[in-house]
Scaffold this motif. Structure first.
Motif, PDB file in Angstrom:
ATOM      1  N   GLU A 111       0.828  -1.206   0.000  1.00 49.45           N
ATOM      2  CA  GLU A 111       0.000   0.000   0.000  1.00 49.45           C
ATOM      3  C   GLU A 111       0.866   1.260   0.000  1.00 49.45           C
ATOM      4  O   GLU A 111       0.421   2.310  -0.452  1.00 49.45           O
ATOM      5  N   THR A 112       2.103   1.171   0.496  1.00 49.53           N
ATOM      6  CA  THR A 112       2.978   2.349   0.494  1.00 49.53           C
ATOM      7  C   THR A 112       3.369   2.756  -0.925  1.00 49.53           C
ATOM      8  O   THR A 112       3.847   3.859  -1.137  1.00 49.53           O
ATOM      9  N   LEU A 113       3.185   1.853  -1.879  1.00 49.29           N
ATOM     10  CA  LEU A 113       3.481   2.126  -3.281  1.00 49.29           C
ATOM     11  C   LEU A 113       2.201   2.373  -4.078  1.00 49.29           C
ATOM     12  O   LEU A 113       2.239   2.510  -5.295  1.00 49.29           O
ATOM     13  N   GLY A 114       1.068   2.431  -3.386  1.00 47.02           N
ATOM     14  CA  GLY A 114      -0.230   2.474  -4.028  1.00 47.02           C
ATOM     15  C   GLY A 114      -0.546   3.742  -4.798  1.00 47.02           C
ATOM     16  O   GLY A 114      -0.025   4.819  -4.529  1.00 47.02           O
ATOM     17  N   SER A 115      -1.415   3.548  -5.770  1.00 43.07           N
ATOM     18  CA  SER A 115      -1.946   4.636  -6.574  1.00 43.07           C
ATOM     19  C   SER A 115      -3.401   4.307  -6.892  1.00 43.07           C
ATOM     20  O   SER A 115      -3.979   3.409  -6.278  1.00 43.07           O
ATOM     21  N   CYS A 116      -3.966   4.990  -7.870  1.00 43.37           N
ATOM     22  CA  CYS A 116      -5.394   4.830  -8.152  1.00 43.37           C
ATOM     23  C   CYS A 116      -5.715   3.673  -9.078  1.00 43.37           C
ATOM     24  O   CYS A 116      -6.881   3.318  -9.241  1.00 43.37           O
ATOM     25  N   HIS A 117      -4.724   3.081  -9.719  1.00 39.64           N
ATOM     26  CA  HIS A 117      -4.983   1.910 -10.557  1.00 39.64           C
ATOM     27  C   HIS A 117      -3.785   0.960 -10.520  1.00 39.64           C
ATOM     28  O   HIS A 117      -2.660   1.362 -10.245  1.00 39.64           O
ATOM     29  N   THR A 118      -4.090  -0.309 -10.775  1.00 38.65           N
ATOM     30  CA  THR A 118      -3.080  -1.366 -10.809  1.00 38.65           C
ATOM     31  C   THR A 118      -3.244  -2.104 -12.124  1.00 38.65           C
ATOM     32  O   THR A 118      -4.362  -2.435 -12.508  1.00 38.65           O
TER      33      THR A 118
ATOM     34  N   LEU B 181       6.765  -2.359 -11.548  1.00 44.02           N
ATOM     35  CA  LEU B 181       7.088  -0.940 -11.390  1.00 44.02           C
ATOM     36  C   LEU B 181       5.966  -0.226 -10.657  1.00 44.02           C
ATOM     37  O   LEU B 181       4.822  -0.691 -10.672  1.00 44.02           O
ATOM     38  N   ALA B 182       6.294   0.914 -10.054  1.00 43.31           N
ATOM     39  CA  ALA B 182       5.282   1.705  -9.362  1.00 43.31           C
ATOM     40  C   ALA B 182       5.613   3.188  -9.430  1.00 43.31           C
ATOM     41  O   ALA B 182       6.775   3.576  -9.364  1.00 43.31           O
ATOM     42  N   VAL B 183       4.567   3.981  -9.585  1.00 43.43           N
ATOM     43  CA  VAL B 183       4.642   5.420  -9.386  1.00 43.43           C
ATOM     44  C   VAL B 183       3.631   5.691  -8.274  1.00 43.43           C
ATOM     45  O   VAL B 183       2.434   5.774  -8.531  1.00 43.43           O
ATOM     46  N   PRO B 184       4.109   5.745  -7.028  1.00 43.57           N
ATOM     47  CA  PRO B 184       3.193   5.929  -5.903  1.00 43.57           C
ATOM     48  C   PRO B 184       2.429   7.247  -5.995  1.00 43.57           C
ATOM     49  O   PRO B 184       2.911   8.227  -6.568  1.00 43.57           O
ATOM     50  N   ASP B 185       1.267   7.246  -5.392  1.00 40.31           N
ATOM     51  CA  ASP B 185       0.412   8.422  -5.330  1.00 40.31           C
ATOM     52  C   ASP B 185      -0.054   8.789  -6.742  1.00 40.31           C
ATOM     53  O   ASP B 185      -0.233   7.926  -7.577  1.00 40.31           O
ATOM     54  N   MET B 186      -0.233  10.044  -6.996  1.00 42.20           N
ATOM     55  CA  MET B 186      -0.710  10.509  -8.294  1.00 42.20           C
ATOM     56  C   MET B 186       0.010  11.812  -8.645  1.00 42.20           C
ATOM     57  O   MET B 186      -0.565  12.891  -8.572  1.00 42.20           O
ATOM     58  N   PRO B 187       1.298  11.737  -9.017  1.00 45.91           N
ATOM     59  CA  PRO B 187       2.062  12.974  -9.242  1.00 45.91           C
ATOM     60  C   PRO B 187       1.570  13.781 -10.441  1.00 45.91           C
ATOM     61  O   PRO B 187       1.313  13.223 -11.511  1.00 45.91           O
ATOM     62  N   HIS B 188       1.465  15.081 -10.248  1.00 43.16           N
ATOM     63  CA  HIS B 188       1.085  15.987 -11.333  1.00 43.16           C
ATOM     64  C   HIS B 188       2.141  15.920 -12.427  1.00 43.16           C
ATOM     65  O   HIS B 188       3.333  15.924 -12.152  1.00 43.16           O
ATOM     66  N   GLY B 189       1.690  15.826 -13.661  1.00 46.76           N
ATOM     67  CA  GLY B 189       2.604  15.781 -14.791  1.00 46.76           C
ATOM     68  C   GLY B 189       2.885  14.376 -15.293  1.00 46.76           C
ATOM     69  O   GLY B 189       3.426  14.213 -16.381  1.00 46.76           O
ATOM     70  N   SER B 190       2.525  13.353 -14.521  1.00 42.40           N
ATOM     71  CA  SER B 190       2.712  11.984 -14.987  1.00 42.40           C
ATOM     72  C   SER B 190       1.600  11.656 -15.993  1.00 42.40           C
ATOM     73  O   SER B 190       0.583  12.358 -16.055  1.00 42.40           O
TER      74      SER B 190
END
Length: 185
Positions: free
Chosen positions: A74-81, A111-120
């Motif tokens: 969950e520490t690597l979580g985002s809105c979709h998998t 791979l993971a991009v945690p959260d939802m960073p602006h610009g991704s």
């Protein structure tokens, strides 16, 4: 001369063949995306993946259960998998990183991009924040365990404009310990 023409013709045929085969290979790669049915940024990321030649199947059931099932922390979580070729792709990962990762075939969870960073991808807008694509080596690995696979920093490529030649002279602390600049009197 005829040999040179034959070699050039052969090379052009091979190059054309490769240009047709590579996109077809990506198009046959299916990405299974678990997301919320109402998430707009997830839909934009799905479009991003399709634009890069992937066949995308969406499962509009959320992603918490699949994330837990596949071992993505969950520490690597985002809105979709997403699941692709036996790997887990968590969050707004740029398609070129996924393509590179699939070519390398590392012994890893994904791979993971945690959260939802602006610009991704999928989170484009006026604001772009620096973010990292993380390589997750094993199920249960947390953010601290992950390795940086690629960095995105929209500010890193901006060059600093040198001061004009007519700028006033400045001095720093003689010991070099101060960062305060003082104007000459």
């Amino acid at each position: 001369m005829k040999t040179l023409i034959s070699i050039l013709l052969t090379c052009s045929i091979i190059t054309t063949g490769l240009l047709v085969i590579v996109p077809q290979a990506m198009a046959t790669t299916t990405v299974e995306v678990y997301k919320s049915p109402t998430c707009g940024c997830c839909s934009k990321w799905v479009d991003h993946m399709r634009d890069h030649g992937f066949n995308v199947v969406t499962k509009d059931v959320g992603n918490k259960e699949i994330r837990k099932k596949v071992g993505m922390s969950e520490t690597l979580g985002s809105c979709h998998t997403a699941l692709v070729n036996g790997y887990v792709m968590e969050g707004h990962i740029p398609a070129p990183d996924i393509i590179r990762f699939l070519k390398e075939k590392p012994d890893a969870l994904g791979l993971a991009v945690p959260d939802m960073p602006h610009g991704s991808p999928g989170m484009e807008g006026r604001r772009s924040d620096p973010y990292n694509v993380l390589k997750v080596n094993a199920p249960g690995d947390t953010r601290r365990d992950a390795e940086i696979y690629n960095r995105y920093d929209p500010y890193a490529t901006k060059s600093v404009t040198p001061a004009p030649a007519s700028a006033p002279e400045t001095k720093t602390d003689p010991a070099g310990a101060s960062s305060i600049m003082r104007l000459n009197n």
